[in-house]
Design a protein around this motif. Structure first.
Motif, PDB file in Angstrom:
ATOM      1  N   ALA A   1      10.720  64.442  36.005  1.00 35.66           N
ATOM      2  CA  ALA A   1      10.220  64.686  37.480  1.00 35.66           C
ATOM      3  C   ALA A   1       8.844  63.951  37.873  1.00 35.66           C
ATOM      4  CB  ALA A   1       9.784  66.164  37.561  1.00 35.66           C
ATOM      5  N   LEU A   2       8.130  63.500  36.968  1.00 29.08           N
ATOM      6  CA  LEU A   2       7.130  62.665  37.162  1.00 29.08           C
ATOM      7  C   LEU A   2       7.514  61.367  37.612  1.00 29.08           C
ATOM      8  CD1 LEU A   2       4.721  63.942  34.497  1.00 29.08           C
ATOM      9  CD2 LEU A   2       4.499  64.423  37.073  1.00 29.08           C
ATOM     10  N   LEU A   3       8.373  60.680  36.940  1.00 25.52           N
ATOM     11  CA  LEU A   3       8.978  59.419  37.212  1.00 25.52           C
ATOM     12  C   LEU A   3       9.590  59.189  38.300  1.00 25.52           C
ATOM     13  CD1 LEU A   3      10.039  58.468  33.293  1.00 25.52           C
ATOM     14  CD2 LEU A   3       8.080  57.488  34.745  1.00 25.52           C
ATOM     15  N   THR A   4      10.361  60.240  38.728  1.00 24.64           N
ATOM     16  CA  THR A   4      10.907  60.038  40.136  1.00 24.64           C
ATOM     17  C   THR A   4      10.051  60.685  41.246  1.00 24.64           C
ATOM     18  OG1 THR A   4      11.677  62.062  39.542  1.00 24.64           O
ATOM     19  CG2 THR A   4      13.257  60.305  39.419  1.00 24.64           C
ATOM     20  N   GLY A   5       8.661  60.880  40.961  1.00 24.93           N
ATOM     21  CA  GLY A   5       7.692  61.145  42.108  1.00 24.93           C
ATOM     22  C   GLY A   5       7.402  62.457  42.608  1.00 24.93           C
ATOM     23  N   TYR A   6       7.866  63.589  41.742  1.00 24.99           N
ATOM     24  CA  TYR A   6       7.867  64.885  42.283  1.00 24.99           C
ATOM     25  C   TYR A   6       6.400  65.347  41.722  1.00 24.99           C
ATOM     26  CZ  TYR A   6      12.685  65.232  43.574  1.00 24.99           C
ATOM     27  OH  TYR A   6      13.888  64.925  44.153  1.00 24.99           O
ATOM     28  N   PRO A   7       5.608  66.220  42.579  1.00 20.35           N
ATOM     29  CA  PRO A   7       4.554  66.797  42.108  1.00 20.35           C
ATOM     30  C   PRO A   7       5.212  68.027  41.074  1.00 20.35           C
ATOM     31  CG  PRO A   7       4.396  66.968  44.282  1.00 20.35           C
ATOM     32  CD  PRO A   7       5.822  66.155  44.093  1.00 20.35           C
ATOM     33  N   VAL A   8       4.629  68.547  39.982  1.00 17.05           N
ATOM     34  CA  VAL A   8       5.151  69.562  38.859  1.00 17.05           C
ATOM     35  C   VAL A   8       4.167  70.767  38.823  1.00 17.05           C
ATOM     36  CG1 VAL A   8       5.198  69.981  36.736  1.00 17.05           C
ATOM     37  CG2 VAL A   8       6.226  67.748  37.420  1.00 17.05           C
ATOM     38  N   ARG A   9       4.746  71.918  39.004  1.00 20.05           N
ATOM     39  CA  ARG A   9       4.107  73.076  38.674  1.00 20.05           C
ATOM     40  C   ARG A   9       4.739  73.650  37.589  1.00 20.05           C
ATOM     41  NH1 ARG A   9       4.699  77.105  43.728  1.00 20.05           N
ATOM     42  NH2 ARG A   9       3.552  75.757  44.722  1.00 20.05           N
ATOM     43  N   LEU A  10       3.905  73.987  36.555  1.00 16.83           N
ATOM     44  CA  LEU A  10       4.515  74.494  35.332  1.00 16.83           C
ATOM     45  C   LEU A  10       4.534  76.142  35.365  1.00 16.83           C
ATOM     46  CD1 LEU A  10       2.522  72.712  32.365  1.00 16.83           C
ATOM     47  CD2 LEU A  10       5.164  72.087  33.692  1.00 16.83           C
ATOM     48  N   VAL A  11       5.474  76.559  34.577  1.00 17.59           N
ATOM     49  CA  VAL A  11       5.605  78.235  34.394  1.00 17.59           C
ATOM     50  C   VAL A  11       5.715  78.499  33.141  1.00 17.59           C
ATOM     51  CG1 VAL A  11       7.362  79.978  35.019  1.00 17.59           C
ATOM     52  CG2 VAL A  11       6.962  77.916  36.668  1.00 17.59           C
TER      53      VAL A  11
END
Length: 363
Positions: free
Chosen positions: A95-105
């Motif tokens: 996710a990070l390498l393709t540029g998405y912000p991440v929200r952990l659950v």
């Protein structure tokens, strides 16, 4: 084993090359076609049929499969995707390498994410991870995704073959990714496969994984910016017989889980839930007394390979700069601290299971 001789290592996973795989590799060598070719296409066809989807797209490994699917699912890089706090780093890295912000659950005691309505609000995608082969509650996740107009990308890299209510994992989301890594449920050394029911998404992924070429053209016509995420014919040659034997492989692994559950009597261990529909990656355990290192030492003395649980993502140094690294995820942190897993693969014999159980019972 003779007295005084060391016991052979019981490995977390083994690859044993079958006659069919040897014949397939010889066919690849005889054809002289070692890039993607007939075996790759056969792999995609039989895997889509096995999982129950319209399309399967082969790529070089599971992590690349996640990146490929994420690259093609959306052009929006403003809204976050949901990732469980307890997973192998490939999920969040993709996710990070393709540029998405991440929200952990956070996850539940069963290792699986079950996001709440509030956690999905504002997210564009959900990435449930079917950890250790256990299937996430895809009915729940699907309802939330529809309510919030989010797409679902299943990380099924550890769950090749697992059945759930309504079908196999990998057939529920907008796309799903499988890994045929050397120590996984089904094995081809390194190989990833993305499944989907969307013809548009499958066509786009075939282009993006091949430098943005317009499939099936071999001309140097590139419709978009792409990667080289292709696999090889050797991986397909290995994987096709693995898929043919998948049901028997799953049955043997599940039988070993059931046997170990019966044999392990240490009250300080929580054994995994047995379900014959699960394609078990390993045999996950929780040290209820908090003394995981004692169990790990006993396994080491018995020459049984093991792994401690993946650290909660907030404890990985790679992610210190991200805001979510400062958040707390109590269950993921607990499982990180107390969890470990041992072998349950299809090549274990009774003596191996006895040695594993004996080491844990004596610890």
């Amino acid at each position: 084993i003779l007295a005084g001789m060391p016991k052979s290592l019981i490995r977390l996973g083994e690859i044993r090359i079958t006659p069919a795989q040897r014949r397939n590799v010889q066919t690849v060598l005889r054809r002289g076609w070692v890039t993607e070719g007939p075996f790759t296409r056969e792999l995609e066809s039989v895997w889509a049929r096995f999982v129950g989807t319209r399309h399967a797209v082969a790529c070089s490994n599971g992590t690349v499969g996640l990146m490929l699917a994420l690259q093609c699912l959306s052009v929006d890089r403003r809204r976050p995707v949901l990732v469980p706090a307890l997973t192998f780093p490939a999920t969040v890295n993709a996710a990070l390498l393709t540029g998405y912000p991440v929200r952990l659950v956070d996850v539940g005691e069963d290792f699986l994410m079950r996001p709440a309505d509030a956690e999905v609000r504002g997210a564009q995608g959900i990435m449930p991870v079917h950890l250790f082969g256990y299937a996430c509650d895809m009915d729940h996740i699907g309802r939330l995704a529809r309510r919030h107009k989010a797409w679902v990308l299943e990380d099924a890299c550890e769950a090749a073959g697992t059945m759930a209510d309504g079908g196999r994992v990998g057939s529920f989301g907008d796309a799903a990714v499988f890994s045929f890594y050397a120590s996984h449920n089904l094995q081809a050394g390194e190989l990833g496969v993305v499944t989907t029911n969307s013809s548009r998404l499958a066509h786009l992924m075939r282009s993006v994984k091949n430098h943005g070429r317009v499939p099936p053209s071999i001309e140097f016509k590139h419709a978009r910016v792409g990667y080289n995420f292709k696999t090889t014919e050797f991986a397909g040659a290995f994987a096709v017989p693995e898929i043919a034997a998948a049901r028997e492989t799953m049955r043997r692994r599940a039988d070993h889980v059931r046997t170990l559950n019966r044999m392990i009597r240490n009250p300080n261990l929580r054994t995994p839930r047995y379900d014959p529909r699960v394609s078990y990656l390993g045999y996950p355990l929780i040290a209820l007394n908090g003394k995981r290192d004692r169990f790990c030492a006993a396994l080491a003395r018995a020459n049984v390979q093991f792994r401690k649980m993946f650290p909660c993502l907030t404890r990985q140094g790679a992610y210190r700069k991200y805001p979510w690294a400062q958040q707390r995820f109590p269950i993921a942190e607990k499982l990180d601290r107390l969890g470990f897993y041992v072998p349950c693969h299809q090549y274990l014999v009774s003596a191996d299971l006895n040695r594993i159980a004996d080491a844990l019972n004596r610890a």
